[in-house]
Scaffold this motif. Sequence first.
Motif, PDB file in Angstrom:
ATOM      1  N   HIS A 113      40.432 -26.471  24.683  1.00  0.00           N
ATOM      2  CA  HIS A 113      40.653 -25.463  23.630  1.00  0.00           C
ATOM      3  C   HIS A 113      41.433 -24.243  24.114  1.00  0.00           C
ATOM      4  CE1 HIS A 113      38.085 -27.503  20.686  1.00  0.00           C
ATOM      5  NE2 HIS A 113      37.314 -27.806  21.715  1.00  0.00           N
ATOM      6  N   GLY A 114      42.028 -24.307  25.257  1.00  0.00           N
ATOM      7  CA  GLY A 114      42.945 -23.246  25.642  1.00  0.00           C
ATOM      8  C   GLY A 114      42.335 -22.090  26.415  1.00  0.00           C
ATOM      9  N   ILE A 115      42.738 -20.888  26.043  1.00  0.00           N
ATOM     10  CA  ILE A 115      42.379 -19.692  26.806  1.00  0.00           C
ATOM     11  C   ILE A 115      41.498 -18.775  25.967  1.00  0.00           C
ATOM     12  CG2 ILE A 115      43.275 -17.643  27.975  1.00  0.00           C
ATOM     13  CD1 ILE A 115      45.766 -19.240  28.648  1.00  0.00           C
ATOM     14  N   TYR A 116      40.390 -18.386  26.587  1.00  0.00           N
ATOM     15  CA  TYR A 116      39.401 -17.514  25.935  1.00  0.00           C
ATOM     16  C   TYR A 116      39.427 -16.165  26.638  1.00  0.00           C
ATOM     17  CZ  TYR A 116      34.591 -15.786  25.143  1.00  0.00           C
ATOM     18  OH  TYR A 116      33.491 -15.025  24.844  1.00  0.00           O
ATOM     19  N   LEU A 117      39.645 -15.115  25.866  1.00  0.00           N
ATOM     20  CA  LEU A 117      39.695 -13.760  26.422  1.00  0.00           C
ATOM     21  C   LEU A 117      38.376 -13.057  26.142  1.00  0.00           C
ATOM     22  CD1 LEU A 117      41.499 -11.419  27.639  1.00  0.00           C
ATOM     23  CD2 LEU A 117      41.901 -10.757  25.247  1.00  0.00           C
ATOM     24  N   GLU A 118      37.734 -12.587  27.215  1.00  0.00           N
ATOM     25  CA  GLU A 118      36.460 -11.865  27.094  1.00  0.00           C
ATOM     26  C   GLU A 118      36.759 -10.401  27.391  1.00  0.00           C
ATOM     27  OE1 GLU A 118      32.223 -13.662  28.104  1.00  0.00           O
ATOM     28  OE2 GLU A 118      33.358 -13.166  29.884  1.00  0.00           O
ATOM     29  N   THR A 119      36.576  -9.531  26.410  1.00  0.00           N
ATOM     30  CA  THR A 119      37.119  -8.176  26.526  1.00  0.00           C
ATOM     31  C   THR A 119      36.175  -7.135  25.942  1.00  0.00           C
ATOM     32  OG1 THR A 119      38.897  -6.748  25.649  1.00  0.00           O
ATOM     33  CG2 THR A 119      38.432  -8.732  24.417  1.00  0.00           C
ATOM     34  N   ASN A 120      36.315  -5.895  26.408  1.00  0.00           N
ATOM     35  CA  ASN A 120      35.483  -4.827  25.851  1.00  0.00           C
ATOM     36  C   ASN A 120      36.039  -4.245  24.552  1.00  0.00           C
ATOM     37  OD1 ASN A 120      37.422  -2.820  26.595  1.00  0.00           O
ATOM     38  ND2 ASN A 120      36.480  -2.560  28.611  1.00  0.00           N
ATOM     39  N   GLY A 121      37.161  -4.769  24.084  1.00  0.00           N
ATOM     40  CA  GLY A 121      37.627  -4.448  22.741  1.00  0.00           C
ATOM     41  C   GLY A 121      38.108  -3.030  22.532  1.00  0.00           C
ATOM     42  N   THR A 122      38.665  -2.413  23.568  1.00  0.00           N
ATOM     43  CA  THR A 122      39.111  -1.019  23.427  1.00  0.00           C
ATOM     44  C   THR A 122      40.618  -0.844  23.643  1.00  0.00           C
ATOM     45  OG1 THR A 122      38.599  -0.581  25.761  1.00  0.00           O
ATOM     46  CG2 THR A 122      36.890  -0.042  24.140  1.00  0.00           C
ATOM     47  N   LEU A 143      28.024   0.019  21.726  1.00  0.00           N
ATOM     48  CA  LEU A 143      27.155   0.957  21.012  1.00  0.00           C
ATOM     49  C   LEU A 143      26.707   2.059  21.981  1.00  0.00           C
ATOM     50  CD1 LEU A 143      24.908  -1.518  18.981  1.00  0.00           C
ATOM     51  CD2 LEU A 143      27.155  -0.582  18.411  1.00  0.00           C
ATOM     52  N   PRO A 144      26.868   3.338  21.595  1.00  0.00           N
ATOM     53  CA  PRO A 144      26.521   4.438  22.507  1.00  0.00           C
ATOM     54  C   PRO A 144      25.084   4.380  23.012  1.00  0.00           C
ATOM     55  CG  PRO A 144      27.743   5.258  20.611  1.00  0.00           C
ATOM     56  CD  PRO A 144      27.468   3.811  20.344  1.00  0.00           C
ATOM     57  N   SER A 145      24.148   3.899  22.201  1.00  0.00           N
ATOM     58  CA  SER A 145      22.740   3.881  22.607  1.00  0.00           C
ATOM     59  C   SER A 145      22.507   3.023  23.842  1.00  0.00           C
ATOM     60  CB  SER A 145      21.868   3.341  21.467  1.00  0.00           C
ATOM     61  OG  SER A 145      22.240   2.011  21.164  1.00  0.00           O
ATOM     62  N   VAL A 146      23.376   2.066  24.070  1.00  0.00           N
ATOM     63  CA  VAL A 146      23.206   1.147  25.197  1.00  0.00           C
ATOM     64  C   VAL A 146      24.264   1.390  26.271  1.00  0.00           C
ATOM     65  CG1 VAL A 146      22.946  -1.272  25.851  1.00  0.00           C
ATOM     66  CG2 VAL A 146      22.344  -0.550  23.558  1.00  0.00           C
ATOM     67  N   SER A 147      25.482   1.676  25.839  1.00  0.00           N
ATOM     68  CA  SER A 147      26.563   1.846  26.820  1.00  0.00           C
ATOM     69  C   SER A 147      26.436   3.170  27.569  1.00  0.00           C
ATOM     70  CB  SER A 147      27.929   1.799  26.120  1.00  0.00           C
ATOM     71  OG  SER A 147      28.125   2.964  25.336  1.00  0.00           O
ATOM     72  N   PRO A 151      31.116   6.787  21.262  1.00  0.00           N
ATOM     73  CA  PRO A 151      31.543   5.598  20.505  1.00  0.00           C
ATOM     74  C   PRO A 151      33.054   5.375  20.592  1.00  0.00           C
ATOM     75  CG  PRO A 151      30.998   7.399  19.015  1.00  0.00           C
ATOM     76  CD  PRO A 151      30.631   7.858  20.394  1.00  0.00           C
ATOM     77  N   PHE A 152      33.444   4.113  20.387  1.00  0.00           N
ATOM     78  CA  PHE A 152      34.865   3.740  20.370  1.00  0.00           C
ATOM     79  C   PHE A 152      35.207   3.118  19.025  1.00  0.00           C
ATOM     80  CE2 PHE A 152      33.562   3.530  24.827  1.00  0.00           C
ATOM     81  CZ  PHE A 152      34.540   4.298  25.440  1.00  0.00           C
ATOM     82  N   TRP A 153      34.674   3.671  17.932  1.00  0.00           N
ATOM     83  CA  TRP A 153      34.802   2.994  16.630  1.00  0.00           C
ATOM     84  C   TRP A 153      36.263   2.737  16.267  1.00  0.00           C
ATOM     85  CZ3 TRP A 153      30.224   1.560  16.921  1.00  0.00           C
ATOM     86  CH2 TRP A 153      29.103   2.380  16.895  1.00  0.00           C
ATOM     87  N   GLU A 154      37.119   3.769  16.415  1.00  0.00           N
ATOM     88  CA  GLU A 154      38.523   3.606  15.993  1.00  0.00           C
ATOM     89  C   GLU A 154      39.247   2.598  16.883  1.00  0.00           C
ATOM     90  OE1 GLU A 154      40.419   7.425  15.718  1.00  0.00           O
ATOM     91  OE2 GLU A 154      38.889   8.132  14.302  1.00  0.00           O
ATOM     92  N   ALA A 186      28.848  -0.889  13.143  1.00  0.00           N
ATOM     93  CA  ALA A 186      29.488  -2.050  13.779  1.00  0.00           C
ATOM     94  C   ALA A 186      29.792  -3.126  12.732  1.00  0.00           C
ATOM     95  CB  ALA A 186      28.578  -2.615  14.868  1.00  0.00           C
ATOM     96  N   ALA A 187      28.821  -3.414  11.881  1.00  0.00           N
ATOM     97  CA  ALA A 187      29.025  -4.445  10.853  1.00  0.00           C
ATOM     98  C   ALA A 187      30.122  -4.032   9.873  1.00  0.00           C
ATOM     99  CB  ALA A 187      27.709  -4.693  10.116  1.00  0.00           C
ATOM    100  N   SER A 188      30.190  -2.739   9.551  1.00  0.00           N
ATOM    101  CA  SER A 188      31.215  -2.268   8.606  1.00  0.00           C
ATOM    102  C   SER A 188      32.616  -2.376   9.208  1.00  0.00           C
ATOM    103  CB  SER A 188      30.941  -0.814   8.209  1.00  0.00           C
ATOM    104  OG  SER A 188      29.714  -0.735   7.540  1.00  0.00           O
ATOM    105  N   ILE A 189      32.725  -2.110  10.497  1.00  0.00           N
ATOM    106  CA  ILE A 189      34.022  -2.249  11.170  1.00  0.00           C
ATOM    107  C   ILE A 189      34.503  -3.702  11.059  1.00  0.00           C
ATOM    108  CG2 ILE A 189      35.051  -2.347  13.497  1.00  0.00           C
ATOM    109  CD1 ILE A 189      33.488   0.253  14.100  1.00  0.00           C
ATOM    110  N   ILE A 190      33.589  -4.636  11.253  1.00  0.00           N
ATOM    111  CA  ILE A 190      33.950  -6.053  11.146  1.00  0.00           C
ATOM    112  C   ILE A 190      34.290  -6.389   9.693  1.00  0.00           C
ATOM    113  CG2 ILE A 190      33.105  -8.413  11.449  1.00  0.00           C
ATOM    114  CD1 ILE A 190      31.244  -7.227  13.673  1.00  0.00           C
TER     115      ILE A 190
END
Length: 245
Positions: A113-122, A143-147, A151-154, A186-190
Amino acid sequence: MAVPVAEIFSSVQGEGPLLGCRQVFIRLAGCNLQCAFCDTTITAGPEFCQIEQHPGQRDFKQVENPLTAAGVAAMAGAFNLPLHHSISLTGGEPLLHIAFIQELAPLLQGTRHGIYLETNGTLAAALSAVIDLIDLVGMDLKLPSVSGMPPFWEEHQEFLKIASRKDVFVKVVVGADTSDAEIETAASIIDEVDSGITLVIQPVSPFGGVRGAAPGRLLELQALALRILADVRVIPQTHKLMGQL
Ligand code: SF4
């Protein structure tokens, strides 16, 4: 183009919807974030790359860094690629190395299935530069509570718009202090990109003083996200349970 690589090995994916799929992991060194729960000890420039010679045997060979794209492709290709679901480009944050990925990706042929990129999404601009070379994206949404970071919402919103050109899922690591508002944001961003994108809620593996969420709380967080999204799953890290790398 040569970059520091921390590890190359063949194992099963221990997180997210690809759980259990066989992958070759290429773990690139360095990260642009500093998550409180981070358990990767890789620095920006480890002296040696650890390469497991036989999957599961822990017979590591040390190869001096930095490594070229051709060299990494040859080492990954030694792992019988047709057996593998995909090659995981992981880190650290692999998108710190876009020129290297542009050189490496065309050399990584032969998995199912090719190449899978695992990323922090920023790093949206970096993703734009390589998205056409990637088949699957596993994107963290921090999520700031854990990281322990702001936040990096934008950044996440912009990133997900680009990632959605390919097969993508989003993962949030949650802990005892994760709030309703965080999971709803997080759900709203998605949802703004595509409400059908899978959200994986991953209970934090307690580390660095970060506490895990109680079982009932995990179900509450899932229920909150399911008010907005179609597919929300609770999946812990499993590779450690299995004794896999
Ligand atoms: S993004 Fe990943 S590698 Fe980077 S600090 Fe956070 S957990 Fe560690």
